[in-house]
Design an enzyme around this catalytic site. Structure first.
Site, PDB file in Angstrom:
ATOM      1  CG  HIS A   1      -5.885  -1.743   2.198  1.00 28.24           C
ATOM      2  ND1 HIS A   1      -4.533  -1.606   2.218  1.00 28.24           N
ATOM      3  CD2 HIS A   1      -6.376  -0.680   2.878  1.00 28.24           C
ATOM      4  CE1 HIS A   1      -4.206  -0.517   2.901  1.00 28.24           C
ATOM      5  NE2 HIS A   1      -5.309   0.065   3.309  1.00 28.24           N
TER       6      HIS A   1
ATOM      7  CB  CYS B   1      -1.050   0.006   1.100  1.00 29.50           C
ATOM      8  SG  CYS B   1      -0.735  -1.080   2.478  1.00 29.50           S
TER       9      CYS B   1
ATOM     10  CD  GLN C   1      -0.302  -8.580   0.626  1.00 29.37           C
ATOM     11  OE1 GLN C   1       0.169  -7.530   0.209  1.00 29.37           O
ATOM     12  NE2 GLN C   1      -0.917  -8.679   1.783  1.00 29.37           N
TER      13      GLN C   1
ATOM     14  CE  LYS D   1     -10.467  -7.252   9.979  1.00 27.26           C
ATOM     15  NZ  LYS D   1      -9.179  -7.884  10.203  1.00 27.26           N
TER      16      LYS D   1
ATOM     17  CG  HIS E   1      -3.907  -0.541  -2.237  1.00 30.32           C
ATOM     18  ND1 HIS E   1      -2.778  -1.213  -2.639  1.00 30.32           N
ATOM     19  CD2 HIS E   1      -4.121  -0.901  -0.939  1.00 30.32           C
ATOM     20  CE1 HIS E   1      -2.321  -1.924  -1.628  1.00 30.32           C
ATOM     21  NE2 HIS E   1      -3.109  -1.770  -0.594  1.00 30.32           N
TER      22      HIS E   1
ATOM     23  NE  ARG F   1       2.812  -8.760   5.541  1.00 30.94           N
ATOM     24  CZ  ARG F   1       1.496  -8.678   5.400  1.00 30.94           C
ATOM     25  NH1 ARG F   1       0.727  -9.486   6.110  1.00 30.94           N
ATOM     26  NH2 ARG F   1       0.964  -7.808   4.582  1.00 30.94           N
TER      27      ARG F   1
ATOM     28  CG  ASP G   1      -2.246  -5.555  -2.085  1.00 32.29           C
ATOM     29  OD1 ASP G   1      -3.420  -5.460  -1.689  1.00 32.29           O
ATOM     30  OD2 ASP G   1      -1.274  -5.068  -1.490  1.00 32.29           O
TER      31      ASP G   1
END
Length: 645
Positions: free
Chosen positions: A518, A337, A384, A472, A388, A366, A386
């Site tokens: 997200h 992000c 991910q 979320k 946004h 991570r 991912d």
RNA sequence: GCCAGCAUAGCUCAGUUGGCCAGAGCAGCUGAUUUGUAAUCAGCCGGUCGGGGGUUCGAAUCCCUCUGCUGGCUCCA
């Protein structure tokens, strides 16, 4: 007499002071034999607890989730009793029921306990169960409760009692074992006909790693031996479907000590599978108006100071890397992000451009504690799916809708038919824990709730589960053998737009703050593939299968023809290989079946003469003869149907 | 990171209480076979028994330590 209303609306009269068991006997002896507990006015209680007032009552049996929980909770007591008899002087922490069984946290003092001791304990449990010990409820004063456990020398129970209100403390006694417990319990231990202790683990007292580690013993019990057998068979099935086992067998991925812990290496066949998933999602996202972006794997430490992740997670991350000359610090990116925020910031935006949707298969790193790593579901480096979305507060609802469309489309495509949705909202008691204005929160929370309602989603709403930066929606699926997995997530974020000072120019010619969403429908490629492998047991749907067809020439004589077929199928973009070993057909078929290749094409004299292939489907058998062209058509139409364009 | 268990060939596993050159099946390689819907035959290759240290005349086997794996705990952007 009092009136008891049953779930079907019928009303039974029983004398004051009767209990649920008496009522059950009135209906039928057989029912009474199966009653584990009762739900009275919404509260689960002992079936033996006397009733003094009119009430709504549901009799709970093994078929009710609450019946199971009650039985398992009682089983925890029974196990504790058995352990206390076998290991006098041990101290007990807590022993609740859980989704599949129960556990008890026990301080074994000087005893050493391992799985070798399980059969001994199991035997004792069954022995005690046969005694049909009743669970006797007793209300005790706080002083008496403290007195009992200080005499017993159980500091854990004492600590628990300290936190309880006087007048609300109850003990349950079964056999020779008395425990602090709010109940409820099953009428007697005779219901427990089968037991299996499943694992032993260390667990910190009250989940606090600074406190003593107790020994946690997990177990599960059943009212019939047959059910235990079925449960053990299910565990066997789960073992066979284990993605780590199948991943190795099917040549999908591997790990290397030299490369490092939790860093998966995708093998060619696994990479094909993953690529199919990515291509599929890319196409879906393109149609939904997403724009691909690409960002590097590292980011300057200042990026994470701006995003706030440095302050929050810096200590628990991989240490930053430094440039040799300037000593500038960079982090391996733990999320995408912040990079995407900077892409948004690279040019001014008009409200007319919004929503802007940046998508990236972003690989992130991570630091997970070594004990946490597990196959592909828990790794230190993963990708991910991912994206946004930058939008105005008013667009949240329609964007949410759009994301849910994608998520549902995906779940359908992969045959995840049992989806559980959780909506996580603020804790209304503690508004100070969250950032962003009340007005915005309300807008977002209402948008999510409305979307869920309008779509008729069967969503669970959890208050206090929201992230500090926004509400979320999480998606969990149940796989083919009933296990729950958390996959996709959609999160509203007010925090990062603020921190990165993201703006757009509104119709009023003023600067406004966009909202960020997200979202990752798969969650991560690694996790999704793991869940998919276990869901389908390695029998991938045709469109995902690394090899879609294998050509099995009867003998070397048909090698040329096999290659001709291969070429034609490749032209139709069907992933095909040839088994050209000098083996018998039966052997080639067996090996192809074990590799779970969807289609086997046997070619010999007949086929060569007629330009055809003899088709055998994995797990089903012979489908007969097809011309090459017809077979290709069949495959392609099947693939298209499966992806459900 | 913590608790418990495990670690023998690429894979799955044997290896009794410490004792001859550490075994099998599968996979791989070579050869024979030319095969019709779930395993053709034979030969060969392959292991410092996870690494290191110790006890012992002697260690895959006993002890210590490190690494990794498994099941939990804790945490999870």
């Amino acid at each position: 007499m009092i009136n008891i209303t049953l779930p079907d609306g019928s009303v039974k009269q029983v004398s004051k002071g009767s209990n649920a068991l008496d009522l059950a006997r009135q209906i039928s002896e057989g029912l009474a034999r199966n009653v584990l507990a009762a739900k009275v006015n919404g509260k689960v209680i002992d079936a033996t607890l006397p009733l003094y007032e009119d009430a709504h009552l549901t009799l709970l049996t093994w078929n009710d989730p609450e019946g199971k929980s009650t039985m398992w909770h009682s089983s925890a007591h029974l196990m504790a009793e058995a352990i206390e008899l076998l290991y006098p002087g041990v101290k007990f922490g807590i022993g609740p029921d859980i989704e599949n069984g129960f556990y008890y946290d026990i301080d074994f003092c000087d005893y050493d306990i391992s799985e070798k001791d399980f059969s001994k304990i199991e035997k004792k449990i069954l022995e005690l169960a046969k005694e049909k010990q009743t669970y006797q409820r007793k209300e005790v004063s706080k002083a008496d409760a403290l007195d009992y456990f200080s005499k017993k020398g159980d500091e854990y129970k004492l600590e628990l009692i300290q936190d309880l209100e006087d007048g609300q403390i109850t003990f349950y006694k079964s056999g020779q074992f008395t425990d602090l417990c709010r109940g409820p319990h099953i009428p007697n231990t005779g219901f427990i006909k089968a037991v299996k202790l499943t694992k032993v683990a260390g667990a910190y007292w009250r989940g606090d790693e600074n406190r003593k580690q107790l020994t946690r013993i997990y177990g599960i019990t059943f009212p019939k031996k047959k059910e235990l057998t079925a449960y053990l068979e299910m565990l066997e099935e789960a073992k066979k479907r284990d993605h780590r086992v199948l991943g190795k067998e099917l040549g999908l991925f591997t790990f290397s000590q030299k490369v490092g812990l939790g860093l998966p290496l995708w093998l060619p066949r696994g990479a094909v599978l993953r690529e199919q998933l990515e291509q599929y999602l890319k196409r879906v996202q393109k149609e939904a108006g997403y724009e691909p972006v690409i960002t590097p794997h590292i980011g300057n430490v200042n990026l994470y100071k701006t995003s706030g992740h440095y302050q929050k997670y810096g200590e628990e991350s991989f240490k930053p890397i430094k440039t040799p000359v300037e000593g500038e610090e960079f982090f391996l990116k733990p999320m995408n992000c912040p990079h995407h925020c900077e892409i948004f910031n690279s040019s001014p935006h008009s409200y007319k451009e919004l929503p802007i949707r940046y998508a990236e298969f972003g690989t992130v790193y991570r630091y997970e504690q070594s004990g946490e790593l597990h196959g592909l579901t828990r790794v230190r480096g993963f990708t991910q799916d991912d994206a946004h979305i930058f939008c105005t507060p008013d667009q949240i609802k329609s964007e949410f809708n759009g994301v849910i469309d994608i998520v549902q489309q995906i779940f359908t495509a992969f045959n995840f038919n049992d989806v559980i949705i959780q909506i996580s909202l603020r804790d209304p008691q503690h508004p100070e824990k969250y950032i962003g204005s009340d007005e915005n929160w309300e807008k977002a929370e209402n948008a999510i709730k409305e979307v869920a309602e309008e779509r008729g989603l069967n969503a669970i709403v959890e208050y206090g589960e929201a992230a500090f930066y926004g509400p979320k929606m999480d998606f969990m699926v149940r796989d083919a053998i009933g296990r729950k997995w958390q996959l996709g997530t959609i999160q509203v974020d007010y925090n990062l737009p603020e921190r990165f000072d993201l703006t757009y120019i509104g119709a009023d010619n003023e600067k406004h703050r966009p909202v960020m969403i997200h979202r990752a429908p798969f969650g991560s490629m690694e996790r999704f593939v793991a869940v998919l492998i276990e869901h389908c047991g390695g029998n991938f749907p045709l469109w995902l299968s690394p090899d879609q067809a294998i050509i099995l020439p009867i003998s070397e004589k048909y090698q040329n023809y096999a290659e001709k077929v291969l070429l034609l199928l490749k032209k139709h973009e069907i992933r095909t290989v040839i088994d050209d070993r000098s083996e018998k057909t039966g052997r080639k078929i067996r090996d192809a079946e074990l590799k779970k290749i969807p289609y086997m094409l046997i070619v010999g004299e007949k086929e060569e003469a007629s330009g055809s292939v003899s088709v055998r489907k994995h797990g089903e058998g012979d489908l007969g003869t097809f011309s090459i062209e017809d077979f290709a058509q069949k495959i392609n139409s099947e693939v298209n149907k499966l992806i459900n364009y």
